[in-house]
Design a protein around this motif. Structure first.
Motif, PDB file in Angstrom:
ATOM      1  N   ALA A   1       0.878  -1.291   0.060  1.00  0.00           N
ATOM      2  CA  ALA A   1       0.196  -0.123   0.077  1.00  0.00           C
ATOM      3  C   ALA A   1       0.819   1.379   0.030  1.00  0.00           C
ATOM      4  O   ALA A   1       0.196   2.301  -0.548  1.00  0.00           O
ATOM      5  CB  ALA A   1      -0.938  -0.125   1.250  1.00  0.00           C
ATOM      6  N   ASP A   2       1.863   1.262   0.304  1.00  0.00           N
ATOM      7  CA  ASP A   2       2.880   2.338   0.451  1.00  0.00           C
ATOM      8  C   ASP A   2       3.868   2.131  -0.890  1.00  0.00           C
ATOM      9  O   ASP A   2       4.723   3.035  -0.923  1.00  0.00           O
ATOM     10  CB  ASP A   2       3.955   2.405   1.701  1.00  0.00           C
ATOM     11  N   GLY A   3       3.448   1.458  -1.842  1.00  0.00           N
ATOM     12  CA  GLY A   3       4.271   1.304  -3.098  1.00  0.00           C
ATOM     13  C   GLY A   3       5.661   0.849  -2.932  1.00  0.00           C
ATOM     14  O   GLY A   3       6.398   0.858  -3.548  1.00  0.00           O
ATOM     15  N   ARG A   4       6.081   0.078  -1.898  1.00  0.00           N
ATOM     16  CA  ARG A   4       7.200  -0.457  -1.395  1.00  0.00           C
ATOM     17  C   ARG A   4       7.363  -2.212  -1.680  1.00  0.00           C
ATOM     18  O   ARG A   4       6.336  -2.557  -1.407  1.00  0.00           O
ATOM     19  CB  ARG A   4       7.644  -0.209  -0.170  1.00  0.00           C
ATOM     20  N   CYS A   5       8.312  -2.715  -1.961  1.00  0.00           N
ATOM     21  CA  CYS A   5       8.749  -4.018  -2.072  1.00  0.00           C
ATOM     22  C   CYS A   5       9.539  -4.188  -0.706  1.00  0.00           C
ATOM     23  O   CYS A   5      10.797  -3.847  -0.904  1.00  0.00           O
ATOM     24  CB  CYS A   5       9.324  -4.575  -3.395  1.00  0.00           C
ATOM     25  N   ARG A   6       8.852  -4.793   0.102  1.00  0.00           N
ATOM     26  CA  ARG A   6       9.871  -4.852   1.451  1.00  0.00           C
ATOM     27  C   ARG A   6      10.300  -6.406   1.578  1.00  0.00           C
ATOM     28  O   ARG A   6      11.140  -6.656   2.677  1.00  0.00           O
ATOM     29  CB  ARG A   6       8.839  -4.828   2.604  1.00  0.00           C
ATOM     30  N   ASP A   7      10.240  -7.261   0.775  1.00  0.00           N
ATOM     31  CA  ASP A   7      10.589  -8.480   0.788  1.00  0.00           C
ATOM     32  C   ASP A   7      11.412  -8.941  -0.621  1.00  0.00           C
ATOM     33  O   ASP A   7      11.331 -10.289  -0.906  1.00  0.00           O
ATOM     34  CB  ASP A   7       9.569  -9.511   0.979  1.00  0.00           C
ATOM     35  N   LEU A   8      12.160  -8.154  -1.277  1.00  0.00           N
ATOM     36  CA  LEU A   8      12.971  -8.527  -2.365  1.00  0.00           C
ATOM     37  C   LEU A   8      13.895  -9.649  -1.897  1.00  0.00           C
ATOM     38  O   LEU A   8      14.526  -9.499  -0.762  1.00  0.00           O
ATOM     39  CB  LEU A   8      13.719  -7.617  -3.004  1.00  0.00           C
ATOM     40  N   PRO A   9      14.494 -10.452  -2.707  1.00  0.00           N
ATOM     41  CA  PRO A   9      15.348 -11.685  -2.321  1.00  0.00           C
ATOM     42  C   PRO A   9      17.116 -11.152  -2.067  1.00  0.00           C
ATOM     43  O   PRO A   9      17.093  -9.918  -2.557  1.00  0.00           O
ATOM     44  CB  PRO A   9      15.397 -12.469  -3.602  1.00  0.00           C
ATOM     45  N   ALA A  10      17.579 -11.653  -1.403  1.00  0.00           N
ATOM     46  CA  ALA A  10      19.008 -11.242  -1.019  1.00  0.00           C
ATOM     47  C   ALA A  10      19.664 -11.518  -2.390  1.00  0.00           C
ATOM     48  O   ALA A  10      19.535 -12.470  -3.374  1.00  0.00           O
ATOM     49  CB  ALA A  10      19.512 -12.011   0.005  1.00  0.00           C
ATOM     50  N   LEU A  11      21.026 -10.527  -2.542  1.00  0.00           N
ATOM     51  CA  LEU A  11      21.681 -10.759  -3.836  1.00  0.00           C
ATOM     52  C   LEU A  11      22.758 -12.070  -3.630  1.00  0.00           C
ATOM     53  O   LEU A  11      23.420 -11.779  -2.445  1.00  0.00           O
ATOM     54  CB  LEU A  11      22.413  -9.458  -4.219  1.00  0.00           C
ATOM     55  N   PRO A  12      23.219 -12.581  -4.509  1.00  0.00           N
ATOM     56  CA  PRO A  12      24.377 -13.461  -4.344  1.00  0.00           C
ATOM     57  C   PRO A  12      25.596 -12.717  -4.030  1.00  0.00           C
ATOM     58  O   PRO A  12      25.856 -11.307  -4.538  1.00  0.00           O
ATOM     59  CB  PRO A  12      24.367 -14.243  -5.697  1.00  0.00           C
ATOM     60  N   GLU A  13      26.578 -13.487  -3.461  1.00  0.00           N
ATOM     61  CA  GLU A  13      27.897 -12.672  -3.001  1.00  0.00           C
ATOM     62  C   GLU A  13      28.629 -12.099  -4.362  1.00  0.00           C
ATOM     63  O   GLU A  13      29.283 -11.131  -4.215  1.00  0.00           O
ATOM     64  CB  GLU A  13      28.856 -13.669  -2.414  1.00  0.00           C
ATOM     65  N   ASP A  14      28.454 -12.803  -5.614  1.00  0.00           N
ATOM     66  CA  ASP A  14      29.206 -12.126  -6.828  1.00  0.00           C
ATOM     67  C   ASP A  14      28.598 -11.353  -7.719  1.00  0.00           C
ATOM     68  O   ASP A  14      28.830 -10.958  -8.661  1.00  0.00           O
ATOM     69  CB  ASP A  14      29.847 -13.505  -7.565  1.00  0.00           C
ATOM     70  N   THR A  15      27.426 -10.740  -6.966  1.00  0.00           N
ATOM     71  CA  THR A  15      26.796  -9.863  -7.843  1.00  0.00           C
ATOM     72  C   THR A  15      27.533  -8.569  -8.304  1.00  0.00           C
ATOM     73  O   THR A  15      27.710  -8.055  -7.195  1.00  0.00           O
ATOM     74  CB  THR A  15      25.404  -9.282  -7.115  1.00  0.00           C
ATOM     75  N   THR A  16      27.379  -8.371  -9.664  1.00  0.00           N
ATOM     76  CA  THR A  16      28.106  -6.945  -9.893  1.00  0.00           C
ATOM     77  C   THR A  16      27.034  -5.982 -10.482  1.00  0.00           C
ATOM     78  O   THR A  16      26.857  -4.835 -10.816  1.00  0.00           O
ATOM     79  CB  THR A  16      29.186  -7.024 -10.965  1.00  0.00           C
ATOM     80  N   HIS A  17      25.942  -6.592 -11.280  1.00  0.00           N
ATOM     81  CA  HIS A  17      24.809  -5.671 -11.842  1.00  0.00           C
ATOM     82  C   HIS A  17      23.468  -6.595 -11.241  1.00  0.00           C
ATOM     83  O   HIS A  17      23.193  -7.703 -11.166  1.00  0.00           O
ATOM     84  CB  HIS A  17      24.954  -6.145 -13.308  1.00  0.00           C
ATOM     85  N   VAL A  18      22.553  -5.418 -11.345  1.00  0.00           N
ATOM     86  CA  VAL A  18      21.187  -5.887 -10.818  1.00  0.00           C
ATOM     87  C   VAL A  18      20.004  -5.334 -11.762  1.00  0.00           C
ATOM     88  O   VAL A  18      20.368  -4.498 -12.394  1.00  0.00           O
ATOM     89  CB  VAL A  18      20.787  -5.457  -9.468  1.00  0.00           C
ATOM     90  N   ARG A  19      18.986  -6.342 -12.039  1.00  0.00           N
ATOM     91  CA  ARG A  19      17.950  -5.670 -12.918  1.00  0.00           C
ATOM     92  C   ARG A  19      16.555  -5.906 -12.139  1.00  0.00           C
ATOM     93  O   ARG A  19      16.360  -6.991 -11.561  1.00  0.00           O
ATOM     94  CB  ARG A  19      18.129  -6.500 -14.337  1.00  0.00           C
TER      95      ARG A  19
END
Length: 135
Positions: free
Chosen positions: A49-67
């Motif tokens: 309701a606040d327009g937020r995603c409060r539970d996105l998954p964690a990123l793997p350790e080797d992440t350099t780019h996110v989409r």
């Protein structure tokens, strides 16, 4: 939550055509290691309701780019609570269009560094959007 070896990501969406959060927008998260790496889908969420995603998954350790992939067309098609407000705001918009939104999907790709948090707000309206790195 970011750690010394991982980054973290959060987002929210504001519908600037009516001046309120965009509720119920599906958001998918993917990550890759290096510019030439393959995208790995990590999962997704939907805005609250606040327009937020409060539970996105964690990123793997080797992440350099996110989409972040935002499915915005269903939001504009199925939000009857703001239909009148949005119609008033769009009174000067082109009359001949196939959908309520010019951009049915919004994809944002950005680089990350371990140990940092990235808040990426999406400012959205039926005919445009803007994104920035927030805090």
């Amino acid at each position: 939550m970011s750690t010394d070896t991982t980054a973290s990501v959060s987002t929210h969406i504001l519908d600037t055509s009516v001046g309120r959060p965009a509720r119920g927008v599906a958001v998918r998260l993917a990550a890759r290691a290096g510019r030439e790496g393959d995208w790995r889908p990590l999962g997704g969420s939907a805005t609250d309701a606040d327009g937020r995603c409060r539970d996105l998954p964690a990123l793997p350790e080797d992440t350099t780019h996110v989409r972040l992939d935002f499915e915005v067309e269903p939001y504009f098609e199925q939000d009857p609570a703001t239909t009148t407000q949005r119609a008033d705001a769009q009174q000067d918009a082109p009359a001949n269009r196939d959908s309520e939104t010019f951009f049915p999907e919004v994809t944002i790709t950005f680089a990350v560094r371990p140990g940092e948090h990235y808040h990426v707000p999406l400012l959205l309206n039926p005919f445009g959007y803007s994104v920035y790195r927030g805090s």
